[in-house]
Scaffold this motif. Structure first.
Motif, PDB file in Angstrom:
ATOM      1  N   ARG A 177      -9.659   7.064   0.791  1.00 58.50           N
ATOM      2  CA  ARG A 177      -8.444   7.663   0.252  1.00 58.50           C
ATOM      3  C   ARG A 177      -8.754   8.891  -0.609  1.00 58.50           C
ATOM      4  NH1 ARG A 177      -3.953   5.343   1.186  1.00 58.50           N
ATOM      5  NH2 ARG A 177      -2.926   6.508  -0.496  1.00 58.50           N
TER       6      ARG A 177
ATOM      7  N   ARG B 190      -3.200   2.586  -2.755  1.00 56.68           N
ATOM      8  CA  ARG B 190      -1.998   3.430  -2.739  1.00 56.68           C
ATOM      9  C   ARG B 190      -1.052   3.031  -3.863  1.00 56.68           C
ATOM     10  NH1 ARG B 190      -0.967   2.702   2.149  1.00 56.68           N
ATOM     11  NH2 ARG B 190       0.580   1.042   1.992  1.00 56.68           N
ATOM     12  N   LEU B 191      -0.936   1.729  -4.108  1.00 63.39           N
ATOM     13  CA  LEU B 191      -0.087   1.261  -5.192  1.00 63.39           C
ATOM     14  C   LEU B 191      -0.608   1.751  -6.535  1.00 63.39           C
ATOM     15  CD1 LEU B 191       2.293  -0.540  -6.087  1.00 63.39           C
ATOM     16  CD2 LEU B 191       0.691  -2.457  -6.167  1.00 63.39           C
TER      17      LEU B 191
ATOM     18  N   GLU C 192      -2.291   4.499  -7.103  1.00 67.15           N
ATOM     19  CA  GLU C 192      -1.969   5.921  -7.182  1.00 67.15           C
ATOM     20  C   GLU C 192      -0.499   6.126  -7.564  1.00 67.15           C
ATOM     21  OE1 GLU C 192      -5.041   6.638  -3.471  1.00 67.15           O
ATOM     22  OE2 GLU C 192      -2.945   7.288  -3.269  1.00 67.15           O
ATOM     23  N   ASP C 193       0.379   5.360  -6.911  1.00 62.61           N
ATOM     24  CA  ASP C 193       1.809   5.510  -7.175  1.00 62.61           C
ATOM     25  C   ASP C 193       2.144   5.140  -8.615  1.00 62.61           C
ATOM     26  OD1 ASP C 193       2.117   6.269  -4.545  1.00 62.61           O
ATOM     27  OD2 ASP C 193       2.875   4.332  -3.862  1.00 62.61           O
ATOM     28  N   ARG C 194       1.581   4.053  -9.108  1.00 68.12           N
ATOM     29  CA  ARG C 194       1.936   3.588 -10.450  1.00 68.12           C
ATOM     30  C   ARG C 194       1.291   4.422 -11.541  1.00 68.12           C
ATOM     31  NH1 ARG C 194       2.350  -3.052 -10.508  1.00 68.12           N
ATOM     32  NH2 ARG C 194       3.918  -3.222  -8.850  1.00 68.12           N
ATOM     33  N   SER C 195       0.083   4.893 -11.292  1.00 73.53           N
ATOM     34  CA  SER C 195      -0.603   5.670 -12.325  1.00 73.53           C
ATOM     35  C   SER C 195      -0.182   7.130 -12.323  1.00 73.53           C
ATOM     36  CB  SER C 195      -2.120   5.582 -12.131  1.00 73.53           C
ATOM     37  OG  SER C 195      -2.522   6.295 -10.966  1.00 73.53           O
ATOM     38  N   GLY C 196       0.274   7.622 -11.166  1.00 74.65           N
ATOM     39  CA  GLY C 196       0.607   9.035 -11.054  1.00 74.65           C
ATOM     40  C   GLY C 196      -0.611   9.934 -10.997  1.00 74.65           C
TER      41      GLY C 196
END
Length: 214
Positions: free
Chosen positions: A177, A148-149, A151-155
């Motif tokens: 996921r 999840r991290l 995904e959040d950081r890479s966009g």
């Protein structure tokens, strides 16, 4: 749809990680088996991957297991020989992807200090567009939080990611996921998958690295 990016594990995908092999060579298979049975070396390394300080953690483990003290200290003093060689065929595929302007990332269980050591020793490990390193973020695969991290950081959306890892539990967590996944069992299989996904063409594939000749 062609994936938007390829996400690589590092250990035993791009860089050989074989502490058992190191100890087999250093102290013999029988002694190595006893060492790993009597000392929680894998647990020690998992703590380092989760952010514990490398040298201090090794020293504390050595102090707690005096019989094996010298051999445990090799986990810091001779670590480079546990993390070698670079897997040149896999690195060649990473570079072929970059040559096609495909974003490449790392998502790896690695200690803070050991990752920096590996990057200095093997500059190919600096060639990612970005990296999530467990020791930096305090969470390790296969915890869903590290995916999840990423995904959040890479966009990047999960369905646009192709994740390459050798561990089935890490693959399963990514697939849960919605990531596309490839369980790494050799560069040849990965090359076929990259062609199937439309990320590389047959003509982009590098020639296999030639084994060293004695």
């Amino acid at each position: 749809m062609t994936p938007d990016a390829v996400v690589f594990d590092i250990g035993n995908v791009l860089l050989t990680w074989d502490p058992e092999g190191y100890y087999d060579r250093a102290i013999g298979r029988i002694a190595r088996t006893r060492l790993f049975r009597e000392v929680p070396l894998h647990e020690m390394n998992a703590a380092i991957d989760a952010g514990a300080p490398w040298h201090r953690t090794v020293i504390e483990t050595a102090e707690a297991h005096q019989r094996w003290r010298r051999d445990i200290l090799a986990w810091k003093d001779d670590w480079d020989r546990m993390a070698e060689p670079l897997m040149e065929d896999s690195v060649a595929l990473l570079r072929a992807l970059r040559g096609r302007d495909v974003p490449v990332f790392a998502l790896t269980n690695f200690g803070r200090e050991t990752f920096e050591r590996a990057r200095r020793t093997h500059p190919a490990l600096t060639e990612f567009d970005g990296a999530i390193v467990s020791g930096h973020v305090g969470v390790t695969k296969p915890d869903p939080a590290i995916y999840r991290l990423f995904e959040d950081r890479s966009g990047l959306a999960p369905g646009g990611l192709l994740f390459v890892d050798d561990r089935p539990e890490n693959i399963a967590a990514a697939a849960a996921r919605g990531w596309r996944t490839h369980r790494f069992q050799g560069a040849e299989g990965l090359a076929r998958r990259l062609v199937e996904e439309g990320l590389l063409a047959e003509g982009d594939l590098p020639a296999p690295a030639r084994p060293d000749v004695e």
